[in-house]
Motif scaffolding. Structure first.
Motif, PDB file in Angstrom:
ATOM      1  N   PRO A 109       0.798  -1.240   0.000  1.00 20.67           N
ATOM      2  CA  PRO A 109       0.000   0.000   0.000  1.00 20.67           C
ATOM      3  C   PRO A 109       0.824   1.282   0.000  1.00 20.67           C
ATOM      4  O   PRO A 109       0.325   2.333  -0.385  1.00 20.67           O
ATOM      5  N   VAL A 110       2.080   1.219   0.456  1.00 17.82           N
ATOM      6  CA  VAL A 110       2.926   2.424   0.496  1.00 17.82           C
ATOM      7  C   VAL A 110       4.022   2.385  -0.568  1.00 17.82           C
ATOM      8  O   VAL A 110       4.929   3.214  -0.546  1.00 17.82           O
ATOM      9  N   TRP A 111       3.932   1.437  -1.498  1.00 21.36           N
ATOM     10  CA  TRP A 111       4.974   1.250  -2.518  1.00 21.36           C
ATOM     11  C   TRP A 111       4.638   2.103  -3.739  1.00 21.36           C
ATOM     12  O   TRP A 111       4.360   1.609  -4.824  1.00 21.36           O
ATOM     13  N   ASN A 112       4.716   3.425  -3.571  1.00 21.31           N
ATOM     14  CA  ASN A 112       4.325   4.324  -4.660  1.00 21.31           C
ATOM     15  C   ASN A 112       4.861   5.719  -4.371  1.00 21.31           C
ATOM     16  O   ASN A 112       5.504   5.968  -3.342  1.00 21.31           O
ATOM     17  N   ALA A 113       4.594   6.625  -5.296  1.00 19.14           N
ATOM     18  CA  ALA A 113       5.148   7.988  -5.215  1.00 19.14           C
ATOM     19  C   ALA A 113       4.632   8.778  -4.024  1.00 19.14           C
ATOM     20  O   ALA A 113       5.275   9.733  -3.596  1.00 19.14           O
ATOM     21  N   THR A 114       3.495   8.414  -3.476  1.00 21.36           N
ATOM     22  CA  THR A 114       2.963   9.136  -2.325  1.00 21.36           C
ATOM     23  C   THR A 114       3.859   8.967  -1.106  1.00 21.36           C
ATOM     24  O   THR A 114       4.042   9.902  -0.318  1.00 21.36           O
ATOM     25  N   TYR A 115       4.465   7.786  -0.962  1.00 21.98           N
ATOM     26  CA  TYR A 115       5.218   7.482   0.248  1.00 21.98           C
ATOM     27  C   TYR A 115       6.710   7.265   0.023  1.00 21.98           C
ATOM     28  O   TYR A 115       7.489   7.321   0.971  1.00 21.98           O
ATOM     29  N   ILE A 116       7.125   7.010  -1.200  1.00 23.19           N
ATOM     30  CA  ILE A 116       8.542   6.755  -1.483  1.00 23.19           C
ATOM     31  C   ILE A 116       9.152   7.978  -2.152  1.00 23.19           C
ATOM     32  O   ILE A 116       8.624   8.499  -3.138  1.00 23.19           O
TER      33      ILE A 116
END
Length: 479
Positions: free
Chosen positions: A194-201
């Motif tokens: 769920p956090v493997w994307n531009a929002t969190y990385i």
């Protein structure tokens, strides 16, 4: 229909790869009962040998490159081996090779560990001698071309004799346990996806560093350079596994479909987003080593180091830079992936002692296979002056986590998959060509800007410009 082969034909059977990796891998599979007792292994190369001489050659390779505790049932393994001398460019020699191979009961797997210039005459010879039938599959060792045009020529030559579902293009990095564990880490743990994307990385770093110089690859390496030798295949495959969307299922088609989407989303890289380097004299582990041109014996404009800031133009990764770095004669030997998460949006803890550090995930591939997740934790104590925080690593050393499990070299898995017909860990034609298209774009930019390699001392982490490439974005390379 997938079939397990009962014949394995090894081209380049007396070469360095065969001695160090292929023969030991096959011996290990035999020792653990992982290959069919009927499997016959036929080696071929230009060297003049008979079966007995080749078996002695294989025994010497095993004694040199394979631990003694993995060489059980050695006599049984050696009796599987046969040999037929062949000049791959001599069409007249393939009839004798076909006779030596015989008629497989189940199927034939062919492994080509030869120069790419020999692929086309080899395929033609196999066709003429009847060794390309419906129960034959072929494995191709890299390099598969030197640019998109030559790669297509090789793929066309192979496709003239074998359909795509019987072509196994090898990238040995895909056989490494930790590389495969990327898929398990992402898609078997709800914690990460769920956090493997531009929002969190915030960014991703991929480093493949070597301490060695040219060794025995002088002519090949000076023609290829770091970009084509390492980035085009190994590093882009790692990037694809980090960035791919979840496949519908774990099979060859679904996994490779998602990797291709990543590779096609790579933005064309400009010259100012890359750094080329070439090592000069320096010290590795306290030992003085010569520079590249001294090792080569002539001047050269080939890069032994490259750093790239790459971008993926898709929904998941928009705005997230991927920093790639690889080189020879660097400070230490390491292959790793760093996933750097963004800072928390607001800290409830005041004061310098409670300053937070963004989380990061470090995936070590070699020399150690491990996973380290850095979290923030409270420092024990009464904290009368305010809470104190400190980054704490949670380490998972794969060797400790799976004590008693046999650690395997990549070629054990890849050869077994070739024999059994599982393409999941092999590279499809459209993957290879998407990789070459991006690499060709970088080389074109270098030529247009006349970008020459910058010198760096052996034993360092490369040219200072590589540090600047990341630092102008406020990023530091993980070292």
């Amino acid at each position: 229909m997938i079939f397990a082969a009962d014949r394995l034909l090894l081209f380049g059977a007396t070469g360095d790869l065969a001695q160090r990796m292929l023969i030991p891998a096959l011996c290990a599979l035999q020792a653990e009962g992982l290959v069919d007792p009927r499997l016959t292994i036929i080696g071929t190369a230009r060297s003049q040998m008979d079966d007995h001489t080749f078996r002695n050659f294989a025994r010497a390779a095993l004694e040199k490159y394979m631990p003694a505790d993995r060489r059980s049932n050695l006599a049984t393994f050696l009796n599987r081996l046969h040999y037929q001398a062949l000049d791959a460019t001599d069409a007249g020699g393939y009839a004798a090779l076909a006779q030596k191979v015989g008629t497989p009961a189940e199927g034939l797997a062919i492994f080509l560990s030869t120069a790419p210039s020999l692929f086309e005459p080899t395929i033609h010879g196999l066709q003429q001698s009847g060794l390309t039938g419906p129960h034959v599959r072929i494995g191709l060792e890299k390099p598969l071309g030197s640019d998109l045009q030559s790669s297509r020529a090789i793929n066309d030559a192979v496709a003239a004799a074998f359909p795509e579902d019987r072509i196994f293009r090898i990238d040995h990095y895909l056989g490494k346990e930790t590389v495969q564990n990327l898929l398990a880490l992402r898609f078997a743990n709800l914690l990460f996806e769920p956090v493997w994307n531009a929002t969190y990385i915030e960014h991703v770093q991929i480093t493949v560093a070597e301490t060695v110089g040219l060794e025995s690859r002088v002519d090949f390496y000076d023609d290829a350079g770091a970009l084509r030798d390492m980035v085009q295949n190994h590093m882009l495959q790692l990037l694809a596994l980090v960035a791919m969307e979840p496949p519908a299922q774990f099979d060859a088609t679904a996994v490779r479909d998602e990797k291709v989407k990543v590779l096609r989303a790579l933005r064309t890289t400009s010259a100012d987003e890359t750094v080329r380097g070439q090592y000069t004299e320096g010290a590795i582990n306290g030992t003085v080593v010569p520079g590249y041109v001294e090792e080569l014996g002539r001047t050269s404009g080939t890069e032994t180091f490259v750093a790239i800031k790459a971008h993926l133009d898709n929904w998941r990764w928009k705005g997230v830079p991927f920093y790639l770095r690889t080189g020879k004669r660097l400070h230490k030997r390491v292959t790793e992936i760093l996933v750097q998460f963004r800072p928390i949006p607001h800290s409830i803890f005041g004061g310098n002692s409670a300053r937070t550090t963004p989380n990061s995930l470090l995936i070590g591939i070699q020399p150690e296979e491990n996973i380290t997740l850095q979290l923030m934790a409270k420092v024990p104590g009464l904290d009368r002056g305010g809470i104190r925080l400190r980054p704490v690593p949670l380490d998972i050393a794969m060797a400790d986590a799976f004590t008693g499990t046999q650690r395997r070299i990549a070629y054990e898995r890849l050869l077994l998959d070739l024999i059994e017909g599982d393409q999941t860990l092999f590279v499809r034609r459209d993957e290879v060509e998407a990789q070459w298209a991006w690499i060709d774009g970088i080389r074109t930019a270098w030529e247009r800007e006349a970008l020459e390699p910058r010198p760096y001392s052996a034993g360092s982490w490369g040219p200072s410009a590589a540090i600047a490439l990341a630092e102008r974005d406020g990023v530091s390379w993980h070292e």
